[in-house]
Every structure is written in structure tokens, then in C-alpha cells.
Motif scaffolding. Structure first.
Motif, short mmCIF file in Angstrom:
data_model
loop_
_atom_site.label_atom_id
_atom_site.label_comp_id
_atom_site.label_asym_id
_atom_site.label_seq_id
_atom_site.Cartn_x
_atom_site.Cartn_y
_atom_site.Cartn_z
N ARG A 1 -34.48 -11.40 -43.91
CA ARG A 1 -34.83 -12.12 -45.14
C ARG A 1 -36.00 -13.07 -44.88
O ARG A 1 -36.91 -13.19 -45.72
N GLN A 2 -35.99 -13.74 -43.74
CA GLN A 2 -37.08 -14.65 -43.42
C GLN A 2 -38.39 -13.90 -43.24
O GLN A 2 -39.45 -14.34 -43.70
N LEU A 3 -38.33 -12.72 -42.57
CA LEU A 3 -39.54 -11.92 -42.38
C LEU A 3 -40.08 -11.40 -43.71
O LEU A 3 -41.30 -11.36 -43.92
N VAL A 4 -39.17 -11.00 -44.60
CA VAL A 4 -39.58 -10.53 -45.92
C VAL A 4 -40.24 -11.66 -46.70
O VAL A 4 -41.26 -11.46 -47.38
N ALA A 5 -39.67 -12.87 -46.61
CA ALA A 5 -40.24 -14.02 -47.32
C ALA A 5 -41.65 -14.32 -46.80
O ALA A 5 -42.57 -14.60 -47.58
N GLU A 6 -41.81 -14.27 -45.48
CA GLU A 6 -43.13 -14.52 -44.89
C GLU A 6 -44.12 -13.43 -45.28
O GLU A 6 -45.29 -13.71 -45.56
N PHE A 7 -43.65 -12.19 -45.31
CA PHE A 7 -44.52 -11.07 -45.65
C PHE A 7 -44.99 -11.13 -47.10
O PHE A 7 -46.11 -10.72 -47.42
N GLY A 8 -44.13 -11.67 -47.97
CA GLY A 8 -44.42 -11.64 -49.40
C GLY A 8 -44.99 -12.92 -49.97
O GLY A 8 -45.09 -13.05 -51.21
N VAL A 9 -45.38 -13.90 -49.14
CA VAL A 9 -45.92 -15.15 -49.68
C VAL A 9 -47.20 -14.87 -50.45
O VAL A 9 -47.94 -13.91 -50.14
N PRO A 10 -47.50 -15.67 -51.47
CA PRO A 10 -48.75 -15.46 -52.24
C PRO A 10 -49.98 -15.48 -51.34
O PRO A 10 -50.09 -16.33 -50.44
N ASP A 11 -50.86 -14.51 -51.57
CA ASP A 11 -52.10 -14.36 -50.80
C ASP A 11 -51.84 -14.11 -49.32
O ASP A 11 -52.72 -14.34 -48.48
N GLY A 12 -50.63 -13.64 -49.00
CA GLY A 12 -50.29 -13.39 -47.61
C GLY A 12 -50.54 -11.95 -47.19
O GLY A 12 -51.21 -11.17 -47.87
N PRO B 1 -47.40 -5.57 -39.12
CA PRO B 1 -46.62 -6.74 -39.57
C PRO B 1 -45.28 -6.84 -38.86
O PRO B 1 -44.65 -5.82 -38.51
N GLU B 2 -44.83 -8.07 -38.63
CA GLU B 2 -43.56 -8.31 -37.95
C GLU B 2 -42.40 -7.64 -38.66
O GLU B 2 -41.41 -7.27 -38.04
N LEU B 3 -42.53 -7.48 -39.98
CA LEU B 3 -41.47 -6.83 -40.75
C LEU B 3 -41.13 -5.46 -40.19
O LEU B 3 -39.95 -5.05 -40.18
N PHE B 4 -42.15 -4.74 -39.71
CA PHE B 4 -41.94 -3.38 -39.23
C PHE B 4 -41.61 -3.33 -37.73
O PHE B 4 -41.36 -2.26 -37.19
N MET B 5 -41.62 -4.49 -37.09
CA MET B 5 -41.21 -4.58 -35.69
C MET B 5 -39.78 -5.11 -35.59
O MET B 5 -39.23 -5.23 -34.49
N ASP B 6 -39.18 -5.39 -36.71
CA ASP B 6 -37.85 -5.97 -36.79
C ASP B 6 -36.78 -4.95 -36.40
O ASP B 6 -36.89 -3.76 -36.70
N THR B 7 -35.73 -5.43 -35.76
CA THR B 7 -34.62 -4.55 -35.36
C THR B 7 -33.99 -3.88 -36.57
O THR B 7 -33.65 -2.69 -36.54
N SER B 8 -33.84 -4.61 -37.66
CA SER B 8 -33.22 -4.04 -38.85
C SER B 8 -34.01 -2.87 -39.39
O SER B 8 -33.43 -1.87 -39.85
N TYR B 9 -35.33 -2.96 -39.34
CA TYR B 9 -36.17 -1.86 -39.83
C TYR B 9 -35.95 -0.61 -38.99
O TYR B 9 -35.83 0.50 -39.51
N ALA B 10 -35.88 -0.79 -37.66
CA ALA B 10 -35.65 0.36 -36.77
C ALA B 10 -34.28 0.97 -36.99
O ALA B 10 -34.12 2.19 -37.07
N VAL B 11 -33.26 0.12 -37.11
CA VAL B 11 -31.89 0.61 -37.27
C VAL B 11 -31.74 1.37 -38.58
O VAL B 11 -31.18 2.47 -38.63
N ALA B 12 -32.26 0.79 -39.67
CA ALA B 12 -32.04 1.37 -40.99
C ALA B 12 -32.91 2.59 -41.24
O ALA B 12 -32.66 3.33 -42.20
#
Length: 591
Positions: free
Chosen positions: A66-77, A534-545
């Protein structure tokens, strides 16, 4: 055991399910444009992605994501920057994801095509049990395929519709005369050169020996069934020896290994000419030797295995060129099937060809035409150096190990069928997906990442999207099924909720609003533009799911002719019986 493709037979004793209805409309396949595949909104994809993780990862892992998603989706991010670049790709390309998808899902995969990738379709067993019947049926089958191809060539192929939407017919133009080519790092696809005269021959393989068979007369008309039958008899007369090297097994090996062997094979001019002839042929017909008989209970599973991989190096696996897009298999014992490679086309277009061919084969053979002298089918020779022979031996060993490690169980569930589910206003497809979750949960005590393919052919050059069948609603249902204190009516309510959630995900995927192609596009856009991943795609959850332990699909078609579509499943799921208590849940409806 790796990934598994799970395709199923019908529920009940009747024809296989056509769960996503496809109707045909009398309109030319190129008579109107289709919309471009849309780009989902970043916010919706991120929200749906988080929901898809809930039944699969721990609360701590979910919070980190959730934290990675929030960081990834910040305005102008980072996310919005990649989304904007994807939108520019949407605006300038026919389809923003298809080329990337084919490259990522197929051409960059290094797993063997046999078992891991190429699906097989088992056709009804034919009423013959000798080589004479085999050749007669093969001749008619070839004529039926050419009859379908004529519709493509003359642009008279009827447009397919699904759920009221016209479907993209682009894949049909690529199926014939195409082939996957191995490479050391990634594969490529050989397609007919636009503007050039297309090939006029097919490949026939018998006893591991390949032949080039011209299937058109000099005036451009296809050979008649009698002419084809005569030519197949001539091929049989040239291929009676059974001591030949099973060259075709090379194409079943790990793609990196086959790529290296292919480089060695193609150094020789004779080998290059013969391999190119196979690759450029319209399609391949495999004339298989009979296999050992088994009990009736095991016959369907044995037949599926034969179509899927040929039975091993000492059976009919050498009678395949697994890279070829379209291969028809006709056994001397009446067994028949199709094996297809997916880089060019998915199952539904293949199913349409099969339906047409089987309907064609039902019609009586036309009045015999006078036999015009035909050139002898050309035998394709190869030079087998000691190095190539070693490569073949290694490929044989690897294939036989893969086959030994594979369990196939084909069955028809007879407890109830799709008509009951429809009366209950439950989607049969969604019910089956939920039942797969229940079966896996009972076997392993947890749910697993599950992918179901959804067609995107309502969009121009659309291929597939993934339906993530593992949901929180499915988890609640399977837990209720494991709880002896839970009543049938409560279980039924949870089943309906799980089915409803899956049906919604299906509609989203069909509308081009799924999450997996969007996530892939965001990741590849970052790589293509030289940004860090992006860190979102290096996340363990992304690999598992994203590691699909169950990869499922169905093959909708208009006929009632397919007897099975090679069901594969991980060890531990028990086929043939209703998951404990499900019938009781459905009885709670009073049906």
C-alpha cells in the motif's frame, strides 16, 4: 512442477461449454474498423491491484505494498509520468500492448513449448483403425483446412461476434505459413512476406521423416480429396523405415538449448533448406503410429497426452515440429487432434478452423475427379553431424523427463452441468473458477495466484487479458466450505458473492480494464525509456501474486465436436468428483 495450463472438459455428458457466446454475422471480416484497446486509469488499476493481493499475501506485506502504491501514484510522480508516456503510445500505435505482450509472454519465455506453452485439442476418435483409414481421413482433413483458408484468402470469412461486439479477425491472416523461430535469448516469429505469393504446400511428417506436399494445382485450385489421398499414399511408400533420427524432438527442448542446437543445425545448407521448408509451409500434418492401448478409464488421458507432447521420444514426439503454429495430428488408431503455438494466435481462431474442418469431414466426398499426374512429394533431408546427434539425444532425455513428471487426468463431471447453474443465474465459468479455488484450498490449505485468460478481440489487434480468479470473496467461500458448523444457505450466499465478484472481474477484463496488461505496460515503459524499474515492481507481493500456480482457460467454439482440451493440473487436485459439499450447497436453492 512449474506453471500449469488448465483447460477443462464439459460439465455433464453433453458438449463442451460455450460460456462466452460467439455468434456469426454475415459481414466481411475487413468491412469495419474496431476501437483501439483502451488504457485503464492509473488510480483504478492501483486500487484493483491492492484488492487482488488481499487473499494472497500477509497483512504486513499488503501494508508495505500500500505504501509503495501510494508513492507510485502521487501527483506528478513516477506513476503519472509513465501513464502519460503510455497514453502517447496508445495514440500512435494500432494496439499499445499487443507487441509487448507477445514478446514478454511468449518470445522471451525460455520454457519448452511442449507441455509448458502450446495447448493441444483432442478431436473425436474416428472410425478407422488402420493406415488406409488414416490416410483417407487425413486427405479430407487437409481439404477442409484449405477450404477454410480460401475464405481468408478471398476475404469472405464471416465476422465473429461475442456478447454483441464484433471481434478482431486479424489473427486469421497470420495462422497459415507462420512459425516460431528459436533464438539464444529470445525467439522471433516467421510470417508470410506481405505482397509475395504465399506458399502452396504443407508439411507431412511420418516416422520422423518430413515431406513437402504441394496442395494446389498449377491453376491455383486446391487438390481434391482423391488427389491428396493419392499423394499421402506416395508419402507412406517413402517413409516405411522406422530407424530415423527423431529430429522433431529438438523443437521440444528448453528454448535456449534449442536455440543453440538450431544455430548448429542451420550451418549446413541442406539443413537450412529443409528447415525453412517446414517453417514456411502452410501447416503440418502428423501421421502418427498407433500407441499402446489402455483401459477405457485412462483412454482420454492417454489421448490428451499424445496430442500434447506425442508420447515421448520413443513414441510420436519426433513427428512434431513444436515451433509450427498449426499442426494437425492423425493417428493410425483413429486418434486425432491439433497442437498449436500461441505467439501468433490464441485458441478461439484455432477452434473456428477446427469446427469448419470437422463439419467439412462429415460431408460425403464429392464425385471422383480424374487424377491428373502430380509431382512426387518432396522428401526433406537433413545432415546429422555427431554434434546434432548429441543434441537430439539430450532433447530426447529432457522431453522424456518432462513427460514423466507430468500428470494428465481428463474427465467429465456428471453431477450437474451448466444448465443448472444458468437456472440459478450463476455464471458457469465463474462457478468453475471458484470451484478450482476450493479444490486447491482443500489440497494445500491456502489459495494460490490463478490466471484465467479473457479475450480482447473486441479491440483492434487485441489478444488477451488476465482475470485474477483468486479473490477475497472466493477465500471467504472456501473457508466456509471447510467449516463444518457453516450451514448450506450461508455457503450458498458466499458462493453467489464469489461468483458475482468473478463475473465483475471478467467484464472488466473484456472491456480492456484489467490490471495485468496495464501493469506490464507501466513496467516496460519504464525500461524502454531508460528509467529505473519502479519499486512497485520489485516488491515481494508483485512477484508472489504474478507467479501463476494455476493458469486456466477455456476454448469457446460454435460446434459440439471437441471431446476434450487437454486438462492439466498440479498433483494434489483430485479429478472426477464434486468438491465436498458443493452439491449440498446448490441443493439449498431447491433446484
Amino acid at each position: 512442477m512449474g506453471r500449469w495450463r488448465l483447460m477443462w472438459r464439459s460439465w455433464g455428458r453433453t458438449k463442451p461449454p460455450v460460456l462466452r457466446s460467439t455468434t456469426l454475422h454475415r459481414r466481411n471480416a475487413s468491412s469495419f474498423p474496431l476501437p483501439r484497446q483502451p488504457l485503464p486509469s492509473l488510480a483504478e488499476t492501483m486500487a484493483r491491484y491492492l484488492r487482488s493481493l488481499e487473499p494472497l499475501v500477509s497483512p504486513e506485506e499488503l501494508e508495505q505494498t500500500r505504501q509503495l502504491v501510494a508513492e507510485f501514484g502521487v501527483p506528478d510522480g513516477e506513476g503519472e509520468r509513465l501513464q502519460a508516456r503510455l497514453q502517447r503510445r496508445v495514440d500512435r500505435m494500432e494496439n499499445w500492448i499487443t507487441d509487448w505482450w507477445v514478446q514478454s509472454a511468449y518470445l522471451e519465455s525460455r520454457l519448452p513449448l511442449a507441455v509448458h506453452s502450446s495447448p493441444a485439442v483432442v478431436l473425436p476418435k474416428q472410425d478407422f483403425n488402420d493406415w488406409k483409414g488414416q490416410l483417407r481421413f487425413a486427405a479430407k482433413l487437409i481439404a477442409g483446412v484449405l477450404d477454410f483458408k480460401a475464405k481468408i484468402d478471398t476475404q469472405t470469412l464471416i465476422v465473429e461476434y461475442s456478447r454483441g461486439y464484433p471481434l478482431c479477425m486479424d489473427q486469421y491472416s497470420r495462422i497459415f505459413a507462420s512459425c516460431r523461430l528459436p533464438g539464444p535469448k529470445h525467439d522471433s516469429v516467421l510470417l508470410p512476406a506481405p505482397g509475395r505469393r504465399p506458399p502452396t504446400y504443407i508439411t507431412v511428417v511420418r516416422n520422423f521423416q518430413f515431406f513437402q506436399l504441394e496442395v494446389y494445382n498449377s491453376d491455383g485450385t486446391p487438390l481434391t480429396v482423391d488427389q491428396l489421398h493419392w499423394q499421402l499414399q506416395r508419402i507412406r511408400a517413402q517413409s516405411w523405415k522406422t530407424d530415423k533420427e527423431p529430429l522433431g524432438v529438438l523443437t521440444s527442448d528448453h528454448r535456449h538449448t534449442w536455440g543453440q542446437a538450431y544455430t548448429t543445425l542451420m550451418r549446413d545448407k541442406l539443413n537450412r533448406e529443409s528447415a525453412r521448408a517446414i517453417q514456411r509451409s502452410l501447416f503440418t500434418v502428423c501421421l502418427d503410429a498407433p500407441v499402446l492401448k489402455v483401459s477405457d478409464a485412462l483412454a482420454a488421458s492417454r489421448l490428451a497426452a499424445q496430442m500434447l507432447h506425442g508420447g515421448g521420444s520413443y513414441s510420436n514426439s519426433g513427428n512434431r515440429w513444436f515451433d509450427k503454429t498449426l499442426q494437425f495430428i492423425v493417428g493410425e488408431d483413429g486418434s486425432c487432434g491439433v497442437l498449436y503455438e500461441q505467439a501468433v494466435a490464441e485458441g478461439p481462431p484455432i477452434a473456428m478452423i477446427i469446427d469448419h474442418v470437422l463439419d467439412y469431414c462429415k460431408d460425403p466426398v464429392p464425385v471422383r475427379a480424374p487424377l491428373i499426374p502430380l509431382q512426387l512429394p518432396k522428401k526433406l533431408y537433413f545432415c546429422f553431424t555427431p554434434e546434432i546427434k548429441r543434441d537430439i539425444e539430450h532433447a530426447k532425455q529432457n522431453l522424456d523427463i518432462l513427460i514423466t513428471d507430468l500428470d494428465i487426468s481428463c474427465f467429465t463431471y456428471c453431477g450437474f452441468g451448466k444448465e443448472l447453474l444458468k437456472r440459478l443465474r450463476l455464471s458457469p465459468d465463474s462457478v468453475l473458477q471458484v470451484v478450482l479455488q476450493l479444490a486447491y484450498y482443500r489440497a494445500h490449505g491456502e489459495l494460490c495466484p490463478t490466471a484465467e485468460s479473457a479475450s480482447l478481440r473486441r479491440f483492434h489487434r487485441g489478444r488477451t487479458e488476465t482475470i485474477r480468479s483468486t479473490t477475497s470473496a472466493a477465500l471467504a467461500f472456501v473457508r466456509a466450505m471447510a467449516d463444518d458448523s457453516c450451514q448450506a444457505l450461508e455457503r450458498l450466499s458466499l458462493l453467489k458473492k464469489a461468483v458475482e465478484v468473478h463475473s465483475t472481474l471478467t467484464e472488466q477484463a473484456l472491456d480492456g480494464q484489467g490490471i495485468d496488461r496495464h501493469l506490464l505496460g507501466l513496467k516496460l515503459e519504464a525500461i524502454a525509456d531508460g528509467f529505473r524499474v519502479p519499486e512497485l515492481f520489485m516488491d515481494t507481493s508483485y512477484a508472489v501474486a504474478s507467479y501463476w500456480k494455476l493458469s486456466t482457460g477455456q476454448l469457446p467454439h460454435t460446434g459440439s465436436t471437441f471431446s476434450s482440451c487437454c486438462p492439466l493440473q498440479p498433483r494434489g487436485l483430485s479429478p472426477g468428483s464434486c468438491p465436498h459439499g458443493l452439491c449440498d450447497v446448490l441443493r439449498a436453492t431447491g433446484a
